[in-house]
Enzyme design. Structure first.
Site, PDB file in Angstrom:
ATOM      1  N   GLU A   1      60.382 -78.122  16.557  1.00  0.00           N
ATOM      2  CA  GLU A   1      60.387 -77.643  17.113  1.00  0.00           C
ATOM      3  C   GLU A   1      59.051 -76.307  17.867  1.00  0.00           C
ATOM      4  OE1 GLU A   1      63.908 -74.641  16.646  1.00  0.00           O
ATOM      5  OE2 GLU A   1      62.521 -73.538  18.207  1.00  0.00           O
TER       6      GLU A   1
ATOM      7  N   ASP B   1      60.506 -68.675  11.121  1.00  0.00           N
ATOM      8  CA  ASP B   1      61.690 -69.504  12.323  1.00  0.00           C
ATOM      9  C   ASP B   1      60.681 -71.286  11.907  1.00  0.00           C
ATOM     10  OD1 ASP B   1      63.257 -71.255  13.142  1.00  0.00           O
ATOM     11  OD2 ASP B   1      63.859 -70.346  14.778  1.00  0.00           O
TER      12      ASP B   1
ATOM     13  N   GLU C   1      71.548 -64.163  16.601  1.00  0.00           N
ATOM     14  CA  GLU C   1      71.119 -64.958  18.798  1.00  0.00           C
ATOM     15  C   GLU C   1      72.302 -64.310  19.376  1.00  0.00           C
ATOM     16  OE1 GLU C   1      68.574 -68.410  17.743  1.00  0.00           O
ATOM     17  OE2 GLU C   1      67.068 -67.644  17.447  1.00  0.00           O
TER      18      GLU C   1
END
Ligand code: BDP
Length: 696
Positions: free
Chosen positions: A387, A359, A285
């Site tokens: 998240e 993820d 990333e």
């Protein structure tokens, strides 16, 4: 009650059980010559005073029946006779035993080290807090995993990436001078569940964290944590030699770069003598890494490992990578990049692997790296912060998610080769082992953003200590310690918790769907998300809905990600008849009319799963409402309001998802299912520019 005390509330026990404990807590014999011994004695005094309603009498040795005796053979001569029994308990283990000392009945907490005695003290308190009898005890405990760490995704400006509990608890500006008492309570809470390390800064880090100014601040935190057995670690930015070292390169094979890291390590250990080591996110990333110089992950990790080795430090090198160039299924990329380097990592390197290959989705099959790198110790990375599971307002107990991942069978060495046995090192005989949890802690009074999210910090610690432990037992302990020992509270609370993970999967991403959330902030549904910088940051990439059906074909006819699992697992996941329904659309593109185990069509089943999820939340609201008066008002009220938010949002997920997927399925809703109250355009139009935690 505002939740600040976590599971260490130590409120008075109900009268009927009190007497029993008072007879077994007549004296407290616990030396206090070292900082860790004082931490243990202080905790016992605090805990027993609160629970039993009066301070235990401190004594230098047991002289009456009913003493609690805590220490090591070195700290307490009365425990010398136990020396032989402590063998095998290592540096962190302990035993708790009902026995006799000099002819008098006593409860003994004994260990080889002060740290073991501190862990044992917390365990003893847990027994009292949860109402277990102190008679006939014979417990032996030692952690099955060596490195049990929190990963704080905290930036130096106190912004917490994916944090939903307020700012970072590290008040960098006032450190090193001001040591907020919260730091001590943080250490107590962590030690109480066996967490023995903390990575202070975000994996997307700034090299500034390695400058002298910040090392001084980290050293101050380390001094607070040390008595509690908690080591400080730092995330290291791979390009730090350029950014703060003035070098022209960060090439891991360049001698000047290697020297820079050695000097940096020496400097860190001069400042923090028991520094734990580095956590590194590299070539992921947009983060810098060894591949920028044509080098491998092993080259990068080994350079840092070499710098830390003389001091006993370790490197936790993350396997969360997926490259900009590679057009292949994101699911496969970590495996492709790491497996070729198995056996090439230095002895003090752990490769840190997320539980699943994408993820931290509400549900993922276990990561195919587990079982595929036998010569490398792999540590587990779980996310504690939610998240992708409704942030802090949704009640989702993560114990069942952790348990499912840890109990998954990789078949790497035949049946029974569970992920837990890879993580604890037993399958391949690794001594260096670890588990990391991305922390959900912030400055909110209740630490975690909600009362029930404290349970996720708690269960992470307990499962890092013992990856074979059961989520339900741990939920029961937590509920007893956090709310009440009354079974009329404990049982409904535990049952709410235990079904809550399946519920969030149902209302967000049923049947193996994944990555359908709003773009960037990840708040709310966004199954229509498409376009933008990269395909694998969209939803359409993952669900692949079309007129024929839905799901990602990861079988041999598709991306063949199933080929990364051991043959029996690949065969099971790759076959439409044998794949578990919870992973159906993870591995297969399935026609809308496919017959499910229930006899229903896939489309009908999908809709009913969404409904089932929403219904579960409604059920939790009812259960919780019935506990009014049995749980203190302040916490009861907040949980009730949050459950209301959760119901609204579960319904939002359900309605938006059905409205969207129906444009592909073109089928009516099954009987009894209510149509979404708004059209698809309405759900698409909802914008959340300031949703928390989006990393900006
Ligand atoms: C993703 C998060 C991102 C993290 C990244 C990571 O969205 O904020 O930086 O993982 O783990 O889950 O590095």
């Amino acid at each position: 009650e505002d939740g600040y005390d976590l599971w260490l509330r130590y409120r008075p026990l109900p009268a009927p059980v009190l007497k029993q404990y008072r007879d077994q807590g007549t004296q407290l014999v616990a030396p206090a010559d070292t900082a860790t011994q004082r931490a243990a004695r202080d905790e016992l005094v605090r805990g027993l005073s609160g629970l039993l309603g009066r301070a235990p009498a401190l004594a230098a040795q047991a002289r009456r029946d009913g003493a609690i005796v805590v220490g090591t053979p070195a700290s307490l001569p009365q425990l010398a006779a136990l020396q032989g029994e402590l063998e095998g308990l290592g540096e962190e283990g302990y035993l708790i035993r009902s026995t006799r000392i000099d002819g008098r009945a006593a409860t003994v907490v004994a260990a080889n080290t002060d740290m073991g005695a501190l862990y044992g003290s917390f365990h003893l308190l847990r027994l009292v807090q949860t109402g277990q009898p102190l008679a006939g005890l014979d417990l032996r405990e030692a952690p099955k995993v060596k490195v049990r760490v929190l990963n704080h995704w905290d930036n130096l400006d106190r912004y917490v990436e994916r944090g939903y509990a307020g700012e970072s608890i590290w008040d960098w500006h006032k450190l090193p001078d001001w040591l907020d008492p919260r730091y001590t309570d943080y250490a107590r809470a962590n030690a109480s569940v066996g967490i023995n390390g903390t990575v202070l800064n975000n994996v997307n880090t700034s090299a500034l964290a390695l400058t002298p100014m910040y090392l001084e601040k980290a050293a101050a935190l380390a001094s607070v944590f040390r008595p509690y057995g908690i080591k400080v670690y730092l995330s290291a930015r791979f390009s730090a030699p350029i950014e703060i070292g003035g070098l022209a390169t960060a090439d891991p094979l360049d001698p000047a770069v290697r020297q820079w890291w050695k000097d940096k390590a020496d400097e860190i250990y001069r400042t923090i003598p028991d520094f734990g080591g580095f956590l590194v996110k590299a070539n992921s990333e947009g983060q810098p890494g060894p591949q920028d110089y044509g080098r491998s992950h092993a080259d990068g990790a080994n350079m840092l490992a070499e710098a830390l080795a003389p001091h006993g430090g370790i490197v936790m090198w993350r396997a969360f990578v997926y490259s900009h160039e590679e057009p292949d299924d994101r699911h496969k990329q970590a495996y492709n990049e790491f497996v070729p380097h198995d056996g090439r990592f230095a002895d003090n390197v752990l490769v840190q692997v997320k539980n699943g290959a994408i993820d931290f989705q509400p549900r993922e099959p276990f990561h195919p790296l587990f079982g595929a790198m036998p010569r490398t110790p792999l540590m587990m990375e779980f996310q504690i912060t939610k998240e992708y599971l409704g942030f802090a307002t949704h009640l989702v107990y993560l114990g069942p998610l952790y348990e499912e991942a840890l109990r998954a069978d990789t078949h790497a060495r035949g049946p029974g080769s569970t992920v837990a046995k890879i993580v604890d090192g037993s399958l391949e005989g690794h001594a260096l082992t670890g588990m990391a949890g991305v922390a959900n802690i912030g400055v909110d009074r209740n630490w975690s953003g909600s009362h029930f999210d404290q349970a996720n910090w708690y269960v992470f610690g307990r499962m890092a200590w013992d990856p074979h432990a059961g989520a339900e037992d741990i939920a029961r302990d937590w509920a007893r310690m956090t709310f009440s020992t009354d079974p009329a509270v404990v049982e409904p609370v535990v049952s709410m918790m235990m079904g809550s993970h399946q519920a969030v999967v149902d209302y967000m991403t049923p049947l193996g769907l994944h990555h359908l959330m709003g773009r960037g902030h990840h708040y709310g549904p966004g199954p229509w998300v498409e376009g933008g910088p990269r395909a694998d940051w969209t939803s359409v990439y993952y669900h692949r809905a079309d007129a024929r059906g839905i799901g990602f074909d990861r079988t041999a006819s598709g991306s063949n990600a199933v080929g990364q699992y051991a043959p029996p697992v690949a065969a099971q996941f790759g076959n439409l008849d044998t794949v578990p329904e919870e992973f159906l659309l993870w591995f297969h593109h399935v026609p809308w009319d496919h017959r499910m185990a229930s006899g229903r069509s896939l489309w009908d089943e999908l809709v009913l799963r969404y409904d089932r999820g929403v219904d579960y939340v409604r059920g939790m609201r009812r259960t919780w409402a019935a506990l009014e008066g049995k749980v203190d008002t302040e916490r009861h009220h907040q949980v009730a309001v949050f459950l209301g938010i959760q119901e609204k949002e579960a319904k939002w997920w359900r309605d938006a998802s059905i409205a969207y997927f129906q444009t592909f399925s073109q089928r009516p809703l099954p009987e009894g299912a209510a149509p979404p109250p708004h059209g698809l355009e309405y759900y698409k139009s909802l914008q959340f520019p300031y949703a928390p935690g989006d990393g900006k």
